[in-house]
Design a protein around this motif. Structure first.
Motif, short mmCIF file in Angstrom:
data_model
loop_
_atom_site.label_atom_id
_atom_site.label_comp_id
_atom_site.label_asym_id
_atom_site.label_seq_id
_atom_site.Cartn_x
_atom_site.Cartn_y
_atom_site.Cartn_z
N THR A 113 -0.08 4.49 -11.90
CA THR A 113 -0.94 3.75 -10.97
C THR A 113 -0.20 2.60 -10.29
N GLU A 114 0.75 1.97 -11.01
CA GLU A 114 1.48 0.87 -10.40
C GLU A 114 2.27 1.36 -9.17
N ALA A 115 2.83 2.55 -9.29
CA ALA A 115 3.59 3.12 -8.18
C ALA A 115 2.67 3.41 -7.00
N ASN A 116 1.51 3.97 -7.30
CA ASN A 116 0.55 4.26 -6.23
C ASN A 116 0.09 2.99 -5.52
N SER A 117 -0.20 1.96 -6.32
CA SER A 117 -0.68 0.70 -5.75
C SER A 117 0.38 0.04 -4.88
N ALA A 118 1.64 0.12 -5.32
CA ALA A 118 2.73 -0.46 -4.53
C ALA A 118 2.88 0.25 -3.20
N ASP A 122 8.40 3.87 4.23
CA ASP A 122 8.57 2.66 3.44
C ASP A 122 7.64 2.66 2.23
N ALA A 123 6.41 3.14 2.44
CA ALA A 123 5.44 3.19 1.33
C ALA A 123 5.91 4.13 0.23
N LEU A 124 6.39 5.30 0.61
CA LEU A 124 6.88 6.26 -0.38
C LEU A 124 8.04 5.69 -1.18
N ILE A 125 9.00 5.09 -0.49
CA ILE A 125 10.17 4.54 -1.16
C ILE A 125 9.77 3.43 -2.12
N GLU A 126 8.87 2.55 -1.68
CA GLU A 126 8.45 1.45 -2.55
C GLU A 126 7.69 1.98 -3.76
N GLY A 127 6.86 3.00 -3.57
CA GLY A 127 6.12 3.57 -4.69
C GLY A 127 7.04 4.17 -5.74
N CYS A 128 7.97 5.01 -5.30
CA CYS A 128 8.89 5.63 -6.26
C CYS A 128 9.85 4.61 -6.86
#
Length: 363
Positions: free
Chosen positions: A45-50, A65-71
């Protein structure tokens, strides 16, 4: 007769035109209600929220950018010990990383496999995507590329990963991935040498005893769709625990670990990568969407195809169509959790569960 030949086709064409116009006018209201969207395998969930935060920072937030930050968040948090540094040591006690990014608008891909001494695997994959004409870089050469792109070499080992490796060695290297070698890999560590097939009985040749699970080797697979329907899919993993050095699983392989197509949707996989990569389940699921299947049925069809050949296989698949409808399938476990958030910016990540099918329903 002449009047009928002219009139009836004309009426039919007009009727079809009205249906098409009505359908098209309804699309932006009914079909895009679930966008933007972020979804990933497991309860990360932390990855999804990020990723969700980045996606909603500005109008039309940047999906890449969202995908990279999540992973990257999962890599930093060492999600379940199966993503990022300090997990899944190979037979030599070394941790290596695999990652992939796919752009659904042009089918471009950047991936790394067997990445050594570089923590930011998904970011290095992005640099392959944006700064090379290649798809996949591997091993030490991928690490050299990362250094040129400004990344810093550092150890991926931790006290925990070293302890995991030492315990495994003390347990006579059990379990492992060797077949048809001596000394007996079910009882001894290597080095191993091959046994000729003519001295093996049929049972030995088909031995497949290594049981996998969430805590042994898995992946974060993430899909991000922005408000405009731009799709990115990505993966990051440290691979299989106690793998033979040099082994690469499904995560950085297009169509196996992930696949995305803006015109159709996307899919991400997790589980026994050595088996999954033989069937390209992410690609099969997206093609199922193209054929008119729902995300749930497309996912189930792809997974059951694997189970038909490998009844003891364990894995999961998340599938999303381009409108934000989603579904999942799994085999070899009781239930498969995945994290999802969609709609307006006020929404929060939630965990949903897919209870695994026990029999092939869509073969």
């Amino acid at each position: 007769m002449q009047r009928n030949n002219i009139l009836y086709p004309g009426i039919l064409l007009s009727f079809l035109a009205l249906i098409t116009a009505a359908s098209e006018s309804a699309t932006p209201i009914t079909k895009n209600r679930s966008l933007p969207l972020v979804i990933n395998t497991w309860e990360f969930t932390e990855a999804n929220s990020a990723a969700w935060f980045v996606l909603n920072q500005q109008p039309g937030g940047n999906a890449l950018d969202a995908l990279i930050e999540g992973c990257t968040t999962c890599e930093r948090l060492q999600c379940d010990g199966t993503v990022g540094y300090g997990g899944s040591p190979d037979e030599n006690g070394e941790t290596t990383l695999d990652a992939m990014v796919m752009d659904g608008s042009n089918m471009n891909i950047g991936a790394v496999a067997g990445l050594k001494q570089i923590k930011d695997a998904i970011s290095v994959a992005r640099h392959v995507l944006e700064h090379t004409k290649h798809t996949l870089l591997v091993g030490d050469a991928a690490s050299n590329f990362a250094e040129k792109m400004g990344f810093r070499r550092e150890t991926l080992a931790t006290n925990n990963s070293i302890d995991i490796w030492k315990t495994w060695r003390q347990n006579r290297c059990q379990p492992n991935y060797w077949l048809n070698v001596y000394p007996d890999p079910t009882k001894n560590c290597g080095p191993y040498k091959p046994i000729s097939f003519d001295v093996l009985d049929n049972e030995d040749v088909h031995r497949y005893e290594y049981q996998i699970g969430r805590w042994n080797h898995d992946t974060i697979g993430m899909i991000v769709i922005d408000r405009n329907g731009q799709i990115y899919a990505g993966t990051s993993t440290n691979g299989a625990k106690h793998k033979i050095p040099g082994r690469v699983g499904d995560s950085p392989i297009p169509g196996a670990g992930a696949y995305a197509d803006n015109e159709i949707g996307a899919a991400v996989a997790t589980g026994d990568g050595d088996i999954m990569m033989r069937f390209l389940p992410a690609l099969v699921a997206v093609e199922g969407l193209r054929a008119g299947r729902t995300p749930a049925v497309a996912a189930e069809t792809a997974m059951q195809r694997i189970k038909r050949y490998y009844p003891d296989f364990s894995g999961g698949l998340v599938v999303v169509d381009r409108f934000g409808n989603y579904g999942a399938a799994c085999v070899g476990m009781l239930k498969f959790p995945y994290s999802i958030v969609s709609g307006d910016a006020t929404q929060k990540t939630r965990v949903e569960y897919k209870y695994c099918e026990t029999s092939p329903s869509f073969l």
